[in-house]
Design a protein around this motif. Structure first.
Motif, PDB file in Angstrom:
ATOM      1  N   ALA A 135       6.019   4.164 -14.077  1.00  0.00           N
ATOM      2  CA  ALA A 135       6.830   5.132 -13.339  1.00  0.00           C
ATOM      3  C   ALA A 135       6.498   5.018 -11.848  1.00  0.00           C
ATOM      4  O   ALA A 135       5.477   4.461 -11.464  1.00  0.00           O
ATOM      5  CB  ALA A 135       6.547   6.540 -13.846  1.00  0.00           C
ATOM      6  N   GLY A 136       7.376   5.572 -11.031  1.00  0.00           N
ATOM      7  CA  GLY A 136       7.149   5.538  -9.596  1.00  0.00           C
ATOM      8  C   GLY A 136       7.972   4.459  -8.919  1.00  0.00           C
ATOM      9  O   GLY A 136       8.677   3.692  -9.558  1.00  0.00           O
ATOM     10  N   GLU A 137       7.879   4.410  -7.587  1.00  0.00           N
ATOM     11  CA  GLU A 137       8.664   3.458  -6.800  1.00  0.00           C
ATOM     12  C   GLU A 137       7.847   2.208  -6.512  1.00  0.00           C
ATOM     13  O   GLU A 137       6.779   2.279  -5.922  1.00  0.00           O
ATOM     14  CB  GLU A 137       9.126   4.094  -5.491  1.00  0.00           C
ATOM     15  CG  GLU A 137      10.079   3.198  -4.705  1.00  0.00           C
ATOM     16  CD  GLU A 137      10.832   3.956  -3.637  1.00  0.00           C
ATOM     17  OE1 GLU A 137      10.944   3.428  -2.525  1.00  0.00           O
ATOM     18  OE2 GLU A 137      11.287   5.083  -3.912  1.00  0.00           O
ATOM     19  N   PRO A 138       8.355   1.033  -6.926  1.00  0.00           N
ATOM     20  CA  PRO A 138       7.583  -0.196  -6.757  1.00  0.00           C
ATOM     21  C   PRO A 138       7.966  -0.981  -5.513  1.00  0.00           C
ATOM     22  O   PRO A 138       8.986  -0.736  -4.872  1.00  0.00           O
ATOM     23  CB  PRO A 138       7.973  -0.981  -7.998  1.00  0.00           C
ATOM     24  CG  PRO A 138       9.438  -0.653  -8.163  1.00  0.00           C
ATOM     25  CD  PRO A 138       9.565   0.793  -7.735  1.00  0.00           C
ATOM     26  N   ALA A 151       0.824  -1.209   0.000  1.00  0.00           N
ATOM     27  CA  ALA A 151       0.000   0.000   0.000  1.00  0.00           C
ATOM     28  C   ALA A 151       0.857   1.258   0.000  1.00  0.00           C
ATOM     29  O   ALA A 151       0.426   2.314  -0.485  1.00  0.00           O
ATOM     30  CB  ALA A 151      -0.937  -0.015   1.208  1.00  0.00           C
ATOM     31  N   ALA A 152       2.077   1.166   0.543  1.00  0.00           N
ATOM     32  CA  ALA A 152       2.954   2.330   0.602  1.00  0.00           C
ATOM     33  C   ALA A 152       3.696   2.578  -0.706  1.00  0.00           C
ATOM     34  O   ALA A 152       4.236   3.667  -0.926  1.00  0.00           O
ATOM     35  CB  ALA A 152       3.972   2.152   1.734  1.00  0.00           C
ATOM     36  N   ALA A 153       3.730   1.586  -1.592  1.00  0.00           N
ATOM     37  CA  ALA A 153       4.440   1.716  -2.871  1.00  0.00           C
ATOM     38  C   ALA A 153       3.534   2.360  -3.920  1.00  0.00           C
ATOM     39  O   ALA A 153       2.305   2.383  -3.788  1.00  0.00           O
ATOM     40  CB  ALA A 153       4.907   0.347  -3.348  1.00  0.00           C
ATOM     41  N   ASP A 154       4.157   2.864  -4.986  1.00  0.00           N
ATOM     42  CA  ASP A 154       3.365   3.416  -6.091  1.00  0.00           C
ATOM     43  C   ASP A 154       2.679   2.308  -6.884  1.00  0.00           C
ATOM     44  O   ASP A 154       1.590   2.498  -7.417  1.00  0.00           O
ATOM     45  CB  ASP A 154       4.269   4.239  -7.022  1.00  0.00           C
ATOM     46  CG  ASP A 154       4.803   5.488  -6.335  1.00  0.00           C
ATOM     47  OD1 ASP A 154       4.014   6.176  -5.655  1.00  0.00           O
ATOM     48  OD2 ASP A 154       6.006   5.777  -6.467  1.00  0.00           O
ATOM     49  N   TRP A 155       3.341   1.164  -6.961  1.00  0.00           N
ATOM     50  CA  TRP A 155       2.760  -0.003  -7.612  1.00  0.00           C
ATOM     51  C   TRP A 155       3.502  -1.249  -7.148  1.00  0.00           C
ATOM     52  O   TRP A 155       4.576  -1.165  -6.555  1.00  0.00           O
ATOM     53  CB  TRP A 155       2.810   0.112  -9.146  1.00  0.00           C
ATOM     54  CG  TRP A 155       4.150   0.441  -9.726  1.00  0.00           C
ATOM     55  CD1 TRP A 155       4.717   1.678  -9.853  1.00  0.00           C
ATOM     56  CD2 TRP A 155       5.121  -0.480 -10.257  1.00  0.00           C
ATOM     57  NE1 TRP A 155       5.958   1.593 -10.421  1.00  0.00           N
ATOM     58  CE2 TRP A 155       6.233   0.289 -10.690  1.00  0.00           C
ATOM     59  CE3 TRP A 155       5.149  -1.858 -10.423  1.00  0.00           C
ATOM     60  CZ2 TRP A 155       7.364  -0.288 -11.263  1.00  0.00           C
ATOM     61  CZ3 TRP A 155       6.274  -2.444 -10.999  1.00  0.00           C
ATOM     62  CH2 TRP A 155       7.356  -1.662 -11.417  1.00  0.00           C
ATOM     63  N   VAL A 156       2.885  -2.405  -7.371  1.00  0.00           N
ATOM     64  CA  VAL A 156       3.414  -3.685  -6.905  1.00  0.00           C
ATOM     65  C   VAL A 156       3.549  -4.628  -8.082  1.00  0.00           C
ATOM     66  O   VAL A 156       2.664  -4.691  -8.954  1.00  0.00           O
ATOM     67  CB  VAL A 156       2.479  -4.310  -5.841  1.00  0.00           C
ATOM     68  CG1 VAL A 156       2.995  -5.682  -5.405  1.00  0.00           C
ATOM     69  CG2 VAL A 156       2.341  -3.394  -4.641  1.00  0.00           C
ATOM     70  N   GLU A 206      16.832  -1.011 -14.095  1.00  0.00           N
ATOM     71  CA  GLU A 206      15.609  -0.250 -13.816  1.00  0.00           C
ATOM     72  C   GLU A 206      15.745   0.660 -12.603  1.00  0.00           C
ATOM     73  O   GLU A 206      14.863   1.468 -12.329  1.00  0.00           O
ATOM     74  CB  GLU A 206      14.427  -1.207 -13.608  1.00  0.00           C
ATOM     75  CG  GLU A 206      14.167  -2.161 -14.771  1.00  0.00           C
ATOM     76  CD  GLU A 206      13.653  -1.454 -16.013  1.00  0.00           C
ATOM     77  OE1 GLU A 206      13.206  -0.293 -15.896  1.00  0.00           O
ATOM     78  OE2 GLU A 206      13.682  -2.073 -17.096  1.00  0.00           O
ATOM     79  N   GLY A 207      16.852   0.492 -11.838  1.00  0.00           N
ATOM     80  CA  GLY A 207      17.070   1.358 -10.689  1.00  0.00           C
ATOM     81  C   GLY A 207      16.187   1.082  -9.494  1.00  0.00           C
ATOM     82  O   GLY A 207      15.993   1.960  -8.639  1.00  0.00           O
ATOM     83  N   VAL A 208      15.633  -0.132  -9.397  1.00  0.00           N
ATOM     84  CA  VAL A 208      14.796  -0.466  -8.250  1.00  0.00           C
ATOM     85  C   VAL A 208      15.707  -0.703  -7.038  1.00  0.00           C
ATOM     86  O   VAL A 208      16.644  -1.492  -7.110  1.00  0.00           O
ATOM     87  CB  VAL A 208      13.954  -1.729  -8.524  1.00  0.00           C
ATOM     88  CG1 VAL A 208      13.125  -2.092  -7.290  1.00  0.00           C
ATOM     89  CG2 VAL A 208      13.039  -1.504  -9.723  1.00  0.00           C
TER      90      VAL A 208
END
Length: 283
Positions: free
Chosen positions: A220-223, A142-147, A245-247
């Motif tokens: 886009a966003g932090e996964p 829930a805290a991530a932009d996407w999973v 991807e820079g994760v």
């Protein structure tokens, strides 16, 4: 921490796909916490030829004492251990469901499952956080932009429980490699879930899933990323996500469930040990 140990007996066998059997077991003992959270890991103990049920040491207060007692059993009588994920528990009962991938008669678990029938008995060790400390998955997601959840058919039982635990409003993607179209399963989730099925159709295990990432378009966003399945494929995907991807490493929960051409009885490779050390260090 006491290690839960009990006997389980088959009450039902269903083929949910041509290569997957969902087996329902009645457990002699079962903690109230079993089936209350997703991705619960356990080990099944398979009997040796000629045994009606596996020879199990008595429960010990110290898990290491139990394991030492297990190793003290003569090898020809010692049950074979294999790791599984709890698929579900029937509410209000001691009935648990575990999925078996039927990949032929080449391993003890698949060979047993091909012939499983009501009345057959196994040992069950766990579920226990000793095997896999639970990730606060719903909160982290829930805290991530996407999973993103990715794996092969061996990861499907865990993946299904995880997407089932996702809350409403979470944007989630599941990339799943299976043998062919007949191996698809229905996945229930309250999240905004998009499922991509990838078919091997004869390709090497893990290859199709690993190849999907460089060509895939990630949002886009932090996964938050969850990876499981064949160890080499999981390793390659994780490397791509971090290096290309820079994760952040800490945003990836990864597990190699199995190794192509190797079994759980074979010694770990240097890469297996490196992965285990990195997981233990918090990635």
């Amino acid at each position: 921490m006491t290690l839960p140990v009990t006997f389980v007996e088959v009450v039902e066998v269903r083929r949910i796909t041509p290569r997957t059997a969902r087996i329902t077991f009645a457990a002699e003992e079962l903690s109230d916490t079993v089936g209350t959270v997703p991705d619960q890991q356990l080990k099944l103990c398979f009997p040796r030829p000629g045994q009606r049920e596996p020879l199990l040491p008595a429960r010990q207060d110290d898990p290491m004492d139990w394991y030492r007692a297990y190793l003290a059993i003569p090898e020809e009588q010692r049950p074979l251990l294999r790791s599984f994920t709890l698929r579900g528990r029937r509410p209000g009962t001691r009935l648990v469901e575990i999925d078996f991938v039927l990949h032929g008669d080449t391993g003890p678990a698949a060979a047993w499952a091909l012939r499983a029938a009501p009345g057959d008995r196994l040992g069950m060790v766990g579920p226990s956080a000793l095997y896999a400390p639970p990730v606060p998955f719903a909160e982290t997601a829930a805290a991530a932009d996407w999973v993103l959840l990715a794996g092969d058919e061996t990861a499907l039982p865990a993946l299904a429980t995880l997407v089932g635990a996702l809350p409403e409003g979470v944007r989630a993607y599941a990339w799943i490699e299976v043998a062919d179209r007949a191996e698809r399963q229905e996945l229930a989730s309250r999240a905004e879930l998009e499922v991509v099925w990838l078919y091997r159709d004869g390709a090497a295990p893990g290859a199709v899933l690993a190849e999907a990432f460089p060509s895939g378009v990630l949002p886009a966003g932090e996964p938050f990323v969850w990876l499981a399945g064949e160890a080499g494929a999981v390793r390659a995907i994780r490397r791509h996500l971090v290096e290309r991807e820079g994760v952040p490493k800490e945003n990836i929960d990864f597990t190699g469930y199995w190794r192509h051409r190797l079994t759980q009885d074979d010694a770990p490779t240097a890469e297996d040990l490196a992965d285990a050390q990195e997981r233990a260090a918090g990635y």
